[in-house]
Design an enzyme around this catalytic site. Structure first.
Site, mmCIF file in Angstrom:
data_model
loop_
_atom_site.group_PDB
_atom_site.id
_atom_site.type_symbol
_atom_site.label_atom_id
_atom_site.label_comp_id
_atom_site.label_asym_id
_atom_site.label_seq_id
_atom_site.Cartn_x
_atom_site.Cartn_y
_atom_site.Cartn_z
ATOM 1 N N LYS A 1 45.693 39.570 50.801
ATOM 2 C CA LYS A 1 44.676 38.966 49.934
ATOM 3 C C LYS A 1 43.553 39.927 49.556
ATOM 4 O O LYS A 1 42.441 39.513 49.231
ATOM 5 C CB LYS A 1 44.089 37.685 50.566
ATOM 6 C CG LYS A 1 45.124 36.651 50.975
ATOM 7 C CD LYS A 1 46.167 36.386 49.882
ATOM 8 C CE LYS A 1 45.608 35.741 48.641
ATOM 9 N NZ LYS A 1 46.634 35.643 47.559
ATOM 10 N N HIS B 1 51.795 45.505 53.837
ATOM 11 C CA HIS B 1 50.542 45.063 54.477
ATOM 12 C C HIS B 1 50.389 45.706 55.857
ATOM 13 O O HIS B 1 49.447 45.405 56.576
ATOM 14 C CB HIS B 1 50.560 43.542 54.682
ATOM 15 C CG HIS B 1 50.516 42.726 53.427
ATOM 16 N ND1 HIS B 1 49.704 43.027 52.356
ATOM 17 C CD2 HIS B 1 51.190 41.582 53.095
ATOM 18 C CE1 HIS B 1 49.876 42.103 51.405
ATOM 19 N NE2 HIS B 1 50.776 41.234 51.829
#
Length: 302
Positions: free
Chosen positions: A66, A118
């Site tokens: 995010k 990530h």
């Protein structure tokens, strides 16, 4: 069947599998870090170290969840594929997603390949460093990242739902969320901020002037873009444009991925006590560092 259709079918498969699972089975732990069990598995993590082969011209994007990874990935796809009128591959580009056989399929992809992850710096496969792969690392201020990740959990069938923001906040601060601690991720990358082949940018900087961000990113990877191409990529890459096309690009999962894309949305969620706790954590981990300066914390988080 087009690659986009293949990609959307993969996404639908993951969502269906998650909807059939009980909430307590949606996450698993690998090396002390939580991951979603419908898209990650231990076999793929192990194969990442032994079966994945980097290439010197790979285009690698790294970001904590995010922080703008889907947005930036779209920009990179357009730089590599759209302006050359090529169709992106059907394979999901996130290194840790999918089954181990994906690494065999990746070997068949033509160069340059756009890849993303990530994963923490220390968990990246050794081949990335051996081949001196250029890495674009994107950060977002921690308060907006936390709020965005909270909504991602809440709206996402692949992850368990939190009963409240307050409960999620405590888990975020202690790193008990998918892909682990935001601050551990940031501290690790701050140590490598001046490494050759590493470019760090921020979500906020890209929001402020997308044209300039695209030019910097393309120069870093050695792409020669005309002004018209920069404009084409920037127009396609606004949050509004990507949200409008999200069903087309990501199927039903598009509504989960693209929510607001704002800077400062944290003000609608944080209590004063939470503000103070986050400010103290930032001070402890990043105050006075190069990455801390880049983040403009006093501008975006006060």
């Amino acid at each position: 069947m087009t690659n986009r259709v293949k990609f959307l079918q993969e996404v639908e498969k993951v969502v269906s599998a998650a909807e059939a699972m009980s909430p307590d089975k949606l996450l698993f732990t690998y090396n002390g870090v939580l991951f979603p069990s419908t898209i990650c598995n231990a076999e793929t993590f192990e194969a990442l170290g032994s079966c994945f082969e980097s290439r010197e011209d790979d285009v690698m994007l790294v970001a904590y969840p995010k922080c703008g990874s889907n947005w930036t990935l779209q920009l990179l796809y357009d730089m590599v594929y759209s302006i050359h009128d090529k169709e992106p591959p059907g394979i999901i580009p996130m290194l840790e997603f999918g089954a181990p056989d994906k690494f065999e399929r990746l070997k068949q992809e033509s160069s340059p390949r756009v890849l993303t992850t990530h994963l923490f710096y220390d968990n990246l496969p050794k081949t990335v460093f051996d081949k001196k792969v250029k890495m674009l690392v994107v950060f977002r201020n921690p308060k907006d990242t936390a709020v965005s990740l909270f909504h991602f959990y809440t709206n996402n069938p692949v992850l368990p739902t939190y009963s409240s923001w307050d409960t999620f906040f405590q888990d975020f601060m202690s790193g008990k969320v998918c892909w682990g601690s935001y601050f551990d991720h940031a501290v690790a990358w701050n140590k490598h901020i001046d490494d050759e082949g590493v470019m760090i940018t921020t979500f906020e900087e890209m929001k402020k002037d997308l044209d300039i961000a695209i030019k910097k990113i393309s120069e870093f990877f050695g792409f020669s873009l005309t002004e018209e191409q920069v404009q084409f990529i920037a127009n396609k890459g606004t949050f509004k444009s990507m949200k409008e096309k999200s069903m087309q690009t990501h199927g039903q999962f598009g509504q989960v991925l693209f929510r607001k894309g704002d800077v400062g949305d944290w003000k609608n969620n944080f209590t004063e006590a939470q503000n103070q706790e986050m400010d103290a954590k930032f001070e402890e981990c990043l105050a006075g560092t190069k990455l801390g300066e880049m983040m403009n914390y006093n501008v975006h988080c006060k």
